[in-house]
Design an enzyme around this catalytic site. Structure first.
Site, PDB file in Angstrom:
ATOM      1  N   LYS A 287     -19.568  -1.185   9.786  1.00  0.00           N
ATOM      2  CA  LYS A 287     -19.928  -2.256   8.865  1.00  0.00           C
ATOM      3  C   LYS A 287     -19.957  -1.751   7.426  1.00  0.00           C
ATOM      4  CE  LYS A 287     -23.156  -4.692  11.990  1.00  0.00           C
ATOM      5  NZ  LYS A 287     -22.486  -6.005  12.030  1.00  0.00           N
TER       6      LYS A 287
ATOM      7  N   ARG B 204     -21.981  -9.061  22.590  1.00  0.00           N
ATOM      8  CA  ARG B 204     -21.457  -9.796  23.746  1.00  0.00           C
ATOM      9  C   ARG B 204     -21.206  -8.881  24.935  1.00  0.00           C
ATOM     10  NH1 ARG B 204     -16.615 -11.906  20.126  1.00  0.00           N
ATOM     11  NH2 ARG B 204     -18.345 -11.668  18.671  1.00  0.00           N
TER      12      ARG B 204
END
Length: 504
Positions: free
Chosen positions: A280, A354
């Protein structure tokens, strides 16, 4: 304490009879302000304040053009022994839960730095007002506090014990979720999160079972790295393999006698998210200690169920891992095998939530036989763009479940908006080498299909076994940037109130 302690006093504690010559406001009872000299009294267009003041109350309200809107406050100085006290006339609007919650928060914030505030409760259901007042006192700080909330909140009313208890229980549950989420990741490893969640439910970090009273059994179990490997929880292991802090899966059980319905709650517990090798940007990484907010909500909800007396069986699963980067971290293009055998091509390691949720959802389907499954996660930045900071998203395979959650959200004051599961977007998850890809195959996030939050939900649906299932994406609402209303800067605990309203 994270929220201020509170007590319930009888209504007689708020007023005292005084000679007519000394009564203010046309002969109304004079106020008993308490030791701190601060008393809050409700009013609305249909409710006159029950308090004596140096001037007629009606004239005072007219002077300030006060209409009794929720959260409106008129402050009046009054004699308090040899000092000056304050009466806060606070508006309750239409008396709805949302109005009372707002009013309670506004009043409690006026008590900041004081020893106590005494709040005279209006007639009727007041749990929301209690909840709002206590949540507005929430404070999380490591080190000396610069400005402390009110030291104690005194609620005044008759025949409202059950309402005050409910409001207090919900506020304490939200506070617990906020505490877990606000804790720095230098402390909050997956093992630490597992211990705190287990301890909260059964009283000891080692797990086991506990008698919750009234025919309720509470239990907790934790899978460590070896157990996850033995039982092939490939998503948790893959996400956690780049960190020195191994992953954990936590199972929390609430089993009341005679339960005829079983609900499973699944929470994302990424204790810190660097993005892994798909790193990130720095600004996006600053608040990633809160990426386990969904797991915190699950622990808080399970811990509150016994106090609220629900007769539904509820199992909570927290999929905890740290998504870091190192020589052992998973790589883009790796193929992993999730619990139950489905293979996934990992095209972006920053789509890790996920992967851990998929393990927990597949386990719930295979082993727990629930009637409904609800997962909650700070899953996608896309949902914050779509819905902003005031609305969470619900994706659901069952219209009835979606309606129940939306109704609970409205009652609890946590905004929720149903989003679609668009079948035409399913090809976004196709992989040439595995059963699924974790993001759109061959692209960066959303390059062809867009709708990153929808494709993430479609990915999760693959692991639910066709059971009634809902996915709450709380990435936009899980954190507040300011001290305002019931929120303090940092974690909001979004989802605790909603799920408790739904279950209880």
């Amino acid at each position: 304490m994270p929220i201020s302690p509170y007590v319930l006093l009888p209504r007689a504690s708020s007023v005292q009879e005084t000679p007519a010559s000394e009564k203010g406001g046309g002969g109304a009872p004079a106020p008993l302000l308490g030791d701190a000299g601060l008393l809050a009294v409700p009013f609305s267009p249909d409710l006159e304040p029950e308090v004596g003041l140096p001037v007629p109350v009606a004239a005072l309200l007219a002077h300030y053009e006060a209409e009794g809107a929720a959260g409106e406050i008129v402050e009046v100085p009054v004699a308090h022994g040899d000092a000056v006290g304050r009466v806060l006339l606070y508006g309750i609007g239409d008396g709805s839960a949302s109005a009372l919650r707002k009013a309670g928060a506004a009043v409690a914030r006026r008590g900041k730095g004081r020893d106590a505030i005494r709040i005279l409760l209006p007639e009727g259901p007041v749990a929301a007002l209690v909840e709002g007042a206590l949540l507005a006192t929430y404070n999380f700080r490591i080190g000396e506090a610069k400005s402390a909330p009110v030291a104690i909140v005194e609620f005044v009313g008759d025949d409202v014990e059950a309402e005050v208890t409910r409001g207090g229980t919900i506020a304490e549950a939200v506070s617990f979720a906020r505490d877990l989420t606000n804790t720095p990741s230098s402390i909050k490893t997956p093992a630490w999160l597992a211990e705190r969640a287990v301890e909260h439910v059964v009283g000891t970090p080692e797990g086991g079972e506990k008698d919750g009273g009234d025919g309720v059994r509470l239990a907790a179990k934790v899978w460590d790295e070896a157990a996850l490997l033995a039982e092939r929880f490939g998503g948790l292991l893959a996400v956690g393999q780049g960190s020195v802090s191994p992953p954990r899966l936590v199972e929390l059980s609430y089993r009341p006698e005679g339960a005829t319905r079983h609900v499973v709650l699944v929470g994302k517990g990424i204790t810190y998210d660097t993005g892994g090798l798909s790193l990130k940007p720095t600004d996006n990484m600053k608040f990633m200690k809160t990426d386990m907010a969904g797991g915190a909500v699950v622990a808080a909800v399970i811990g509150a169920l016994a106090s609220l007396g629900t007769r539904i069986r509820v199992t909570g699963l927290i999929a905890a891992a740290e998504n870091s980067f190192s020589g052992t971290a998973q790589r883009p293009s790796d193929v992993i095998t999730q619990y139950g055998g489905r293979t996934v091509e990992v095209l972006n390691t920053d789509a890790e939530g996920r992967l851990v949720l998929a393990d927990a959802l597949a386990y719930a389907d295979a082993e727990l036989e629930p009637d409904a499954v609800v997962d909650i996660a700070t899953l996608t930045g896309a949902i914050g763009i779509a819905l902003g900071k005031d609305l969470g998203a619900v994706f659901a395979t069952d219209d009835g479940l979606a309606a129940e959650l939306t109704e609970a959200a409205e009652s609890s004051g946590e905004g929720l908006w149903r989003m679609p599961l668009i079948e035409d977007y399913v090809p976004a998850l196709e992989s040439s080498v595995a059963d699924l890809a974790n993001i759109e195959s061959g692209t960066t996030f959303g390059a062809t299909y867009g709708a990153g939050s929808i494709t993430a939900a479609l990915f999760l649906r693959e692991f639910t076994g066709g059971r009634p299932w809902a996915h709450l994406d709380i990435a936009g609402v899980g954190r507040s940037g300011a001290d305002e209303g019931i929120f303090s800067k940092g974690a909001t605990g979004y989802g605790v109130r909603l799920l408790l309203e739904w279950l209880c």
